[in-house]
Motif scaffolding. Structure first.
Motif, short mmCIF file in Angstrom:
data_model
loop_
_atom_site.label_atom_id
_atom_site.label_comp_id
_atom_site.label_asym_id
_atom_site.label_seq_id
_atom_site.Cartn_x
_atom_site.Cartn_y
_atom_site.Cartn_z
N GLY A 284 29.30 -72.59 35.35
CA GLY A 284 30.72 -72.39 35.64
C GLY A 284 30.93 -71.81 37.03
O GLY A 284 31.81 -72.27 37.77
N LEU A 285 30.14 -70.82 37.41
CA LEU A 285 30.27 -70.27 38.76
C LEU A 285 29.95 -71.34 39.80
O LEU A 285 30.56 -71.39 40.87
CB LEU A 285 29.35 -69.05 38.94
N THR A 286 29.01 -72.21 39.47
CA THR A 286 28.65 -73.31 40.38
C THR A 286 29.82 -74.26 40.56
O THR A 286 30.23 -74.56 41.69
CB THR A 286 27.43 -74.07 39.83
N LEU A 287 30.39 -74.71 39.46
CA LEU A 287 31.53 -75.64 39.54
C LEU A 287 32.73 -74.98 40.24
O LEU A 287 33.38 -75.59 41.09
CB LEU A 287 31.90 -76.09 38.12
N ASP A 288 32.99 -73.72 39.88
CA ASP A 288 34.16 -73.03 40.44
C ASP A 288 34.02 -72.77 41.93
O ASP A 288 35.02 -72.72 42.65
CB ASP A 288 34.37 -71.67 39.76
N HIS A 289 32.80 -72.53 42.40
CA HIS A 289 32.62 -72.11 43.79
C HIS A 289 32.19 -73.22 44.74
O HIS A 289 32.17 -73.03 45.95
CB HIS A 289 31.64 -70.94 43.87
N LEU A 290 31.85 -74.37 44.18
CA LEU A 290 31.42 -75.50 45.02
C LEU A 290 32.54 -75.87 46.00
O LEU A 290 32.29 -76.22 47.14
CB LEU A 290 31.12 -76.70 44.10
N ASN A 291 33.78 -75.78 45.53
CA ASN A 291 34.93 -76.16 46.35
C ASN A 291 35.79 -74.97 46.76
O ASN A 291 36.91 -75.16 47.23
CB ASN A 291 35.79 -77.16 45.57
N ALA A 292 35.29 -73.77 46.53
CA ALA A 292 36.10 -72.60 46.84
C ALA A 292 36.16 -72.36 48.34
O ALA A 292 35.21 -72.65 49.06
CB ALA A 292 35.51 -71.38 46.15
N PRO A 293 37.30 -71.83 48.82
CA PRO A 293 37.37 -71.41 50.22
C PRO A 293 36.29 -70.35 50.48
O PRO A 293 35.89 -69.63 49.57
CB PRO A 293 38.77 -70.79 50.33
N ALA A 294 35.85 -70.26 51.74
CA ALA A 294 34.74 -69.36 52.09
C ALA A 294 34.99 -67.92 51.64
O ALA A 294 34.08 -67.26 51.13
CB ALA A 294 34.52 -69.40 53.60
N ASP B 143 24.14 -71.82 50.12
CA ASP B 143 23.89 -72.34 51.47
C ASP B 143 22.74 -73.33 51.42
O ASP B 143 21.98 -73.35 50.46
CB ASP B 143 23.54 -71.20 52.42
N GLY B 144 22.62 -74.15 52.48
CA GLY B 144 21.47 -75.05 52.64
C GLY B 144 21.09 -75.79 51.37
O GLY B 144 21.93 -76.42 50.73
N VAL B 145 19.81 -75.70 51.00
CA VAL B 145 19.33 -76.44 49.82
C VAL B 145 19.97 -75.92 48.54
O VAL B 145 20.11 -76.68 47.57
CB VAL B 145 17.78 -76.37 49.68
N ARG B 146 20.36 -74.66 48.50
CA ARG B 146 21.02 -74.16 47.30
C ARG B 146 22.37 -74.86 47.11
O ARG B 146 22.73 -75.25 46.00
CB ARG B 146 21.21 -72.63 47.35
N TYR B 147 23.11 -75.04 48.20
CA TYR B 147 24.38 -75.78 48.09
C TYR B 147 24.11 -77.23 47.69
O TYR B 147 24.78 -77.78 46.82
CB TYR B 147 25.18 -75.72 49.40
N GLU B 148 23.10 -77.84 48.33
CA GLU B 148 22.79 -79.25 48.02
C GLU B 148 22.45 -79.44 46.54
O GLU B 148 22.98 -80.35 45.88
CB GLU B 148 21.59 -79.72 48.85
N ASP B 149 21.58 -78.58 46.01
CA ASP B 149 21.17 -78.74 44.62
C ASP B 149 22.33 -78.46 43.65
O ASP B 149 22.43 -79.10 42.60
CB ASP B 149 19.96 -77.84 44.31
N ALA B 150 23.19 -77.52 44.02
CA ALA B 150 24.36 -77.23 43.18
C ALA B 150 25.30 -78.44 43.17
O ALA B 150 25.82 -78.83 42.12
CB ALA B 150 25.09 -75.99 43.69
N ALA B 151 25.50 -79.05 44.34
CA ALA B 151 26.38 -80.22 44.43
C ALA B 151 25.79 -81.37 43.62
O ALA B 151 26.52 -82.11 42.93
CB ALA B 151 26.57 -80.64 45.89
N VAL B 152 24.47 -81.55 43.67
CA VAL B 152 23.81 -82.58 42.88
C VAL B 152 24.03 -82.33 41.39
O VAL B 152 24.38 -83.24 40.64
CB VAL B 152 22.28 -82.63 43.20
N TRP B 153 23.87 -81.08 40.97
CA TRP B 153 23.99 -80.77 39.55
C TRP B 153 25.38 -81.11 39.01
O TRP B 153 25.51 -81.72 37.95
CB TRP B 153 23.65 -79.29 39.33
N VAL B 154 26.42 -80.73 39.76
CA VAL B 154 27.79 -81.02 39.32
C VAL B 154 28.07 -82.52 39.40
O VAL B 154 28.66 -83.10 38.48
CB VAL B 154 28.82 -80.22 40.15
N SER B 155 27.60 -83.17 40.44
CA SER B 155 27.82 -84.62 40.59
C SER B 155 27.19 -85.39 39.43
O SER B 155 27.80 -86.32 38.89
CB SER B 155 27.21 -85.14 41.90
N TYR B 156 25.97 -85.02 39.07
CA TYR B 156 25.30 -85.72 37.97
C TYR B 156 25.95 -85.36 36.64
O TYR B 156 25.97 -86.17 35.71
CB TYR B 156 23.80 -85.41 37.95
N GLY B 157 26.46 -84.14 36.52
CA GLY B 157 27.15 -83.76 35.29
C GLY B 157 28.36 -84.66 35.07
O GLY B 157 28.63 -85.09 33.95
#
Lengths: 199, 199
Positions: free
Chosen positions: B169-179, B99-113
């Protein structure tokens, strides 16, 4: 009559176009994909590309569908061995960013994972690819459990997300790793699978 | 005198700009980042943004550095508990797309990857962030081993890449996962860590 253009890559020309789109993504990035760049990469005319895939979005969807199909095809034709763990390792190795088409498909997977987070039209197709992978893993784990090869405390349902996370995490971590680190990715996959499956 | 503009986010204004760039990436995508979109998001003028970060590349590097620093800061201030496994779970949860900044930083990490795979100027900084994470994990695993909490057959060197792969892997798998699936990510992290550390 339903218009059949913009469907997934099915004819030889559509496959050629989708393969070219995958190569553009792996070599130059997701945002470089366009009718023009894919035409250049494939050696086909822009008119031909546009006849099959009218928009950038159609091209991007076809590339994802094709990349997932390529991975599934490699997995289907990989040799099987006695041990569930070794069979699974041989199979999942096809998804790691090792070389050639394996690197291309791994780069596509991570690129779409990032892109799907901010594009609703990609989120569904990406998640379908993810489920396909997850369900294949779970089926193997179900057979392994029936044969007493799944580690204690795990079920196919709880272990499948760990296997997919292991593979996707190794993919993300090694896509940009220096060559000296990238060679370690297969050993790490084997080591991770040993925590989940016994010989 | 050395020109200190375009350095990582250090002053309050630089941090504000970098945080805005992170938000643009998480909400609209890596390719939307520009002096203009970041100015709009931050409420600052384009002139102010450009004074601190002259190019899109400077902005993107500042956003990555800031996102890694935010994650490191959250990890430093997380509460510690007796068990290495629970401490590690509490810590690594800060990196998941919750959620919030945790989601933002996870999205940044995958995007930069994804982006680093085709951009040489990003590959080095991305790999530095990766090493920072990996080394922190390995240090914790070294303390766990000294206390006899690392599972048999593993060393801090072999287990650290498995922990980083699990989290990424959990970050990549769950970034786009349904709620309904995303809520399972913390349980999967705990389950994965149980394979590596004993209580």
């Amino acid at each position: 009559m339903k218009d059949e253009r913009t469907v997934p890559a099915r004819t030889a020309t559509q496959v050629k176009i989708a393969d070219a789109a995958i190569r553009v993504i792996a070599q130059r990035g997701f945002d470089v994909v366009s009718v023009r760049s894919v035409a250049q990469q494939s050696g086909l005319s822009a008119g031909t590309v546009q006849y099959h895939y009218r928009t950038r979005q159609d091209l991007l969807l076809a590339a994802l569908e094709r990349s997932v199909a390529r991975q599934a095809e490699r997995i289907r034709t990989v040799g099987r061995v006695e041990s569930y763990r070794e069979s699974m390792a041989l199979t999942l190795r096809e998804l790691l960013p090792l070389d050639g088409v394996r690197y291309e498909d791994a780069a596509v997977w991570v690129s779409y994972g990032a892109a799907a987070a901010t594009r609703d039209w990609l989120a569904g197709p990406y998640w379908s690819g993810m489920r396909l992978f997850h369900d294949g893993v779970r089926e193997t784990l179900e057979r392994a459990r029936a044969d007493g090869r799944l580690r204690e405390g795990l079920t196919p349902e709880t272990a499948a997300p760990l296997v997919t996370a292991l593979v996707n995490g190794l993919t993300l971590d090694h896509l940009n790793a220096p060559a000296r680190v990238r060679v370690e990715v297969e050993a790490a996959l084997d080591r991770g699978l040993r925590l989940i499956l016994r010989d």
